[in-house]
Scaffold this active site. Structure first.
Site, short mmCIF file in Angstrom:
data_model
loop_
_atom_site.label_atom_id
_atom_site.label_comp_id
_atom_site.label_asym_id
_atom_site.label_seq_id
_atom_site.Cartn_x
_atom_site.Cartn_y
_atom_site.Cartn_z
N ARG A 29 0.82 -1.22 0.00
CA ARG A 29 0.00 0.00 0.00
C ARG A 29 0.85 1.26 0.00
NH1 ARG A 29 -3.49 -1.34 4.86
NH2 ARG A 29 -2.24 -3.22 5.02
N GLU A 44 6.36 -10.24 16.01
CA GLU A 44 5.93 -10.74 17.32
C GLU A 44 6.33 -12.22 17.44
OE1 GLU A 44 1.84 -9.97 17.93
OE2 GLU A 44 1.86 -10.70 20.00
N1 ADE Z 1 -1.87 -2.76 9.48
C1 ADE Z 1 -1.68 -2.99 10.79
N2 ADE Z 1 -2.80 -2.75 11.50
C2 ADE Z 1 -3.75 -2.36 10.59
C3 ADE Z 1 -5.11 -1.95 10.71
N3 ADE Z 1 -5.74 -1.92 11.88
N4 ADE Z 1 -5.77 -1.60 9.57
C4 ADE Z 1 -5.12 -1.63 8.38
N5 ADE Z 1 -3.85 -2.00 8.22
C5 ADE Z 1 -3.16 -2.36 9.32
#
Ligand code: ADE
Length: 172
Positions: free
Chosen positions: A60, A97
């Site tokens: 993205r 993690e």
């Molecule tokens: N990447 C990590 N957490 C996310 C979230 N809550 N929404 C979209 N992309 C993410």
């Protein structure tokens, strides 16, 4: 413009308890998309950031990194998951993690005297952005700062990053 209203919240995706912040609805909105890129561009200019390259993280980060590079008259360099880039790469491993992952960049994409700005759609724990900065610093580039559309404040990602400008447009 109320950009937050253009982000779609999807509860329990990709697993129970996570609210996924979906930027496809923002990309799908012509005025919202233009406003997002114009505002990112203006904030970079306010900070006096004139990078040679925008470095965008898979996947993205590509969506916002390329139009920002165009606006700032910079080039664009993708950082990708292992095995996706076809030519010789530099890579960096980073901890998750559970286990670890790595990121790659083309060796001939960037050189040590270049100034770069790191871009992604969202900062959560900051692991990917920190690893990308580490990769670029290992090459010897000057990292000017970071830009994200969304910051998930409670996850504390910005505390992991070096003390550089961090541009964000929306926080949760
Ligand atoms: N990447 C990590 N957490 C996310 C979230 N809550 N929404 C979209 N992309 C993410």
């Amino acid at each position: 413009m109320d950009l937050k209203s253009l982000i779609r919240d999807i509860p329990d995706f990709p697993k129970p308890g996570i609210v996924f912040r979906d930027i496809t609805t923002l990309l799908n909105h012509p005025q919202g998309l233009r406003y997002t890129i114009d505002t990112l561009t203006a904030k970079c200019r306010d900070y006096g950031l004139s990078p040679d390259y925008i470095v965008g993280m898979e996947s993205r980060g590509f969506l916002f990194g390329v139009p920002l590079a165009y606006q700032l008259e910079a080039g664009f360099i993708p950082v990708r998951k292992p095995g996706k880039l076809p030519a010789a790469v530099h890579s960096i491993e980073y901890d998750l993690e559970y286990g670890s992952d790595s990121l790659e960049i083309h060796q001939d994409a960037v050189a040590s005297h270049h100034k770069v700005l790191i871009v992604d759609d969202l900062i959560a724990t900051g692991g990917t952005a920190k690893a990308t900065a580490g990769l670029l610093e290992k090459i010897g580039c000057e990292v000017l700062g970071f830009a994200f559309i969304i910051e998930l404040i409670d996850l504390g990602g910005r505390e992991k990053l070096p003390d550089l400008p961090i541009i964000t447009l929306i926080d949760y």
